[in-house]
Design a protein around this motif. Structure first.
Motif, PDB file in Angstrom:
ATOM      1  N   GLU A   1     -14.183   8.994  10.036  1.00  0.00           N
ATOM      2  CA  GLU A   1     -13.059   8.214  10.563  1.00  0.00           C
ATOM      3  C   GLU A   1     -12.577   7.184   9.552  1.00  0.00           C
TER       4      GLU A   1
ATOM      5  N   VAL B   1       0.847  -1.202   0.000  1.00  0.00           N
ATOM      6  CA  VAL B   1       0.000   0.000   0.000  1.00  0.00           C
ATOM      7  C   VAL B   1       0.880   1.248   0.000  1.00  0.00           C
ATOM      8  N   GLU B   2       1.947   1.210   0.788  1.00  0.00           N
ATOM      9  CA  GLU B   2       2.853   2.356   0.844  1.00  0.00           C
ATOM     10  C   GLU B   2       3.471   2.657  -0.522  1.00  0.00           C
TER      11      GLU B   2
ATOM     12  N   ARG C   1     -12.476   5.817   0.460  1.00  0.00           N
ATOM     13  CA  ARG C   1     -11.418   5.505   1.416  1.00  0.00           C
ATOM     14  C   ARG C   1     -10.136   5.098   0.692  1.00  0.00           C
TER      15      ARG C   1
ATOM     16  N   LYS D   1      -4.042  14.821   3.968  1.00  0.00           N
ATOM     17  CA  LYS D   1      -5.354  14.290   4.327  1.00  0.00           C
ATOM     18  C   LYS D   1      -6.493  15.272   4.061  1.00  0.00           C
TER      19      LYS D   1
ATOM     20  N   ARG E   1      -0.957  10.995   4.408  1.00  0.00           N
ATOM     21  CA  ARG E   1      -1.392  11.477   5.718  1.00  0.00           C
ATOM     22  C   ARG E   1      -1.261  12.992   5.824  1.00  0.00           C
TER      23      ARG E   1
ATOM     24  N   GLU F   1     -10.519   9.043   7.072  1.00  0.00           N
ATOM     25  CA  GLU F   1      -9.230   9.437   7.664  1.00  0.00           C
ATOM     26  C   GLU F   1      -8.244   8.279   7.649  1.00  0.00           C
ATOM     27  N   LEU F   2      -8.758   7.075   8.003  1.00  0.00           N
ATOM     28  CA  LEU F   2      -7.868   5.918   8.051  1.00  0.00           C
ATOM     29  C   LEU F   2      -7.376   5.540   6.661  1.00  0.00           C
ATOM     30  N   GLY F   3      -8.143   5.941   5.638  1.00  0.00           N
ATOM     31  CA  GLY F   3      -7.697   5.691   4.271  1.00  0.00           C
ATOM     32  C   GLY F   3      -6.369   6.364   3.977  1.00  0.00           C
ATOM     33  N   ALA F   4      -6.123   7.472   4.662  1.00  0.00           N
ATOM     34  CA  ALA F   4      -4.893   8.225   4.416  1.00  0.00           C
ATOM     35  C   ALA F   4      -3.811   7.843   5.407  1.00  0.00           C
ATOM     36  N   PHE F   5      -3.717   6.574   5.732  1.00  0.00           N
ATOM     37  CA  PHE F   5      -2.794   6.149   6.790  1.00  0.00           C
ATOM     38  C   PHE F   5      -1.331   6.237   6.358  1.00  0.00           C
ATOM     39  N   VAL F   6      -1.069   5.966   5.081  1.00  0.00           N
ATOM     40  CA  VAL F   6       0.338   5.818   4.673  1.00  0.00           C
ATOM     41  C   VAL F   6       0.993   7.137   4.279  1.00  0.00           C
TER      42      VAL F   6
END
Lengths: 239, 287
Positions: free
Chosen positions: A95, A74-75, A147, A110, A107, A98-103
């Motif tokens: 939420e 994913v990264e 997401r 976002k 981020r 938001e978690l979709g933009a974790f990498v």
């Protein structure tokens, strides 16, 4: 961009992919279609690292994906929209996004990505405070799509996007993908049962049967091919 | 008199809630059942005991130290014992985690017996005997302080899981690990931290138990049993639900002990356990 070279994949003892090769060039939309259980989704799950190939190679922009953990893939910029419902039901739509933009870079960006996703899918903005589990099936699908976009993927994998959705919504989603492709040139690999619509959208296609790639060609050519029409276009109208 | 009984129930119930919260965090996130959770609680108690007797560290001051030590122990336990379970198919992981941690009880309990002997130990401070009185109800000072600290810990955990990005990624993993991994969340690291936090909570509970009651190397199991009852009572879900169920069990136990006698203490909890499983297997606080 993505090069799959002669991979074999097993589910336990069961061999599901035989010697599969597939390439996607930068900016292309490619569709994989075939009957149920042919191994379409397996290809996507193998690219994203959920399944491992026992032979062959997969490389993304020259980097080997074999043995990379899922989160690393994913990264690198590959994001999959899974087929089954995989929203986080106890969390709000916001939420989830938001978690979709974790990498990595996603981020930091976002906020602006989220505005863009809200523009693409206004319904998500309307529902942003709602628990994802309370959304309708179609809305959940849109959330999954939004997401995935939050991670700013270079390659988007769509697993049976149209599955179980109302025809009108499917048309909307496909229109959005086309729009997305026009504005960002996002490379997309989709697996579809709705073959006609997918081919109208795609540049190229692959047909997979019983774990083998049996044909490859331009989407235009498949659309005009009577055998393809007879064999695969019926599925969509049954939906 | 009844008010007094209820207060004692709340005091012990807070501990039940804390123990069960740690257990439920691990189960909720990883679907692993840590049978040795009670034994880890006792280890936390002994660490507090050592810090007190060897270095004269006040048991309230040492709680963060105990929690940190247990957090690190949790990381080791995950790396060495639990993470290899990831290789098994999903259906087999729960059973195997129970087998491994059951074996761990035998090891831990006997190691503790070697280190600290089987004597009953407790942390007794100069203020251990101080009791406040309010409207005829006796309120031991340390119990009040423990309740305060427990509430802080639970609220901090709640904020961590609900307000921070990393905490949210832990909740996401609990709800759907595959979807979480497809967003780039490192599941292995999430599990590692969850295991550490779970153990830190056991450690905090252990420090409180050593302070308010007493510990022996073999008393972990009784705390585990209470925690399991609480989990069934709450249904697996929110931290708040588990914590409240813990308090509820404490009060119920204490009140029934008052009416039918102390020798039935364990029976009450297990009776509730069976009743809930029969009548409302999804738990009291789950729709």
């Amino acid at each position: 961009m993505l090069e799959i070279h002669r991979i074999d994949v097993y589910y336990g003892d069961l061999k599901v992919l035989y010697d599969v090769s597939l390439t996607i060039k930068d900016g292309e939309i490619v569709v994989v279609f075939g009957s149920n259980g042919a191994g379409k989704s397996t290809i996507l799950r193998t690219i994203s690292g959920l399944l491992r190939s026992s032979a062959g190679s997969i490389s993304f922009n020259g980097l080997s994906l074999i043995r990379q953990p899922v989160h690393k893939i994913v990264e690198l910029g590959i994001c999959m929209v899974p087929e089954e419902n995989k929203v986080f039901p106890e969390m709000t739509v916001l939420e989830n996004l938001e978690l979709g933009a974790f990498v990595g870079k996603a981020r930091q960006a976002k906020g602006s990505t989220m505005n863009w996703v809200y523009e693409l899918f206004p319904i998500l903005k309307k529902r942003s405070k709602q628990k994802a589990g309370t959304l309708s099936g179609g809305e959940q699908k849109i959330l999954l799509m939004g997401r995935a976009l939050m991670s700013q993927p270079k390659l988007l994998l769509l697993d049976e996007l149209s599955f179980g959705l109302a025809p009108l919504l499917i048309q909307d989603l496909f229109r959005t993908i086309r729009q997305l492709h026009k504005s960002t040139g996002m490379t997309t690999l989709l697996v579809e049962q709705n073959v006609r619509m997918a081919l109208e959208l795609a540049d190229r296609g692959y047909i997979i049967e019983n774990g083998h790639i049996v044909a490859e060609g331009k989407a235009q050519d498949f659309l005009g091919n009577k055998r393809v029409k007879d064999a695969y276009f019926g599925i969509a109208s049954e939906e | 008199m009844v008010a007094q009984v209820i207060v004692y129930g709340i005091i012990i119930g807070v501990i039940y809630g804390l123990v069960a919260t740690g257990l439920s965090l691990l189960f909720g996130v990883m679907r692993y059942m840590n049978i040795a959770h009670g034994s880890f609680l006792i280890i936390g108690g002994y660490i507090s005991y050592w810090l007190f007797t060897l270095w004269h560290m006040d048991p309230f001051v040492s709680i963060p130290v105990v929690m940190l030590a247990m957090f690190l122990l949790g990381l080791i336990v995950y790396r060495v014992l639990l993470s290899p379970l990831g290789k098994f198919p999903e259906g087999q992981r729960l059973g195997n985690s129970m087998l491994i941690t059951f074996g761990l009880i035998l090891v831990l309990d006997n190691v503790m017996c070697l280190l600290w002997t089987s004597d009953v130990r407790a942390v007794t401070t100069s203020y251990s005997k101080v009791v406040l009185e309010l409207l005829g109800v006796r309120l031991p000072l340390i119990s009040l302080a423990v309740i305060g600290i427990t509430l802080i810990v639970i609220i901090a955990l709640h904020l961590f899981l609900n307000r921070t990005y990393f905490g949210k990624s832990i909740r996401a993993t609990a709800q759907n690990w595959e979807a979480a991994s497809l967003l780039g969340i490192n599941i292995d690291r999430t599990y590692l931290v969850a295991c550490g936090v779970s153990m830190a909570l056991a450690g905090a509970a252990g420090a409180a138990v050593a302070l308010m009651y007493s510990i022996t190397p073999y008393s972990g199991l009784q705390w585990l049993l209470r925690a399991l009852v609480v989990l069934v009572l709450a249904g697996l879900g929110s931290i708040r639900g588990v914590f409240l169920a813990g308090v509820l069990l404490g009060v119920t136990e204490q009140v029934s002990v008052f009416f039918i006698g102390g020798e039935y203490r364990a029976v009450v909890g297990l009776g509730i356990f069976v009743l809930i499983l029969l009548l409302k297997p999804q738990g009291l606080f789950r729709q």
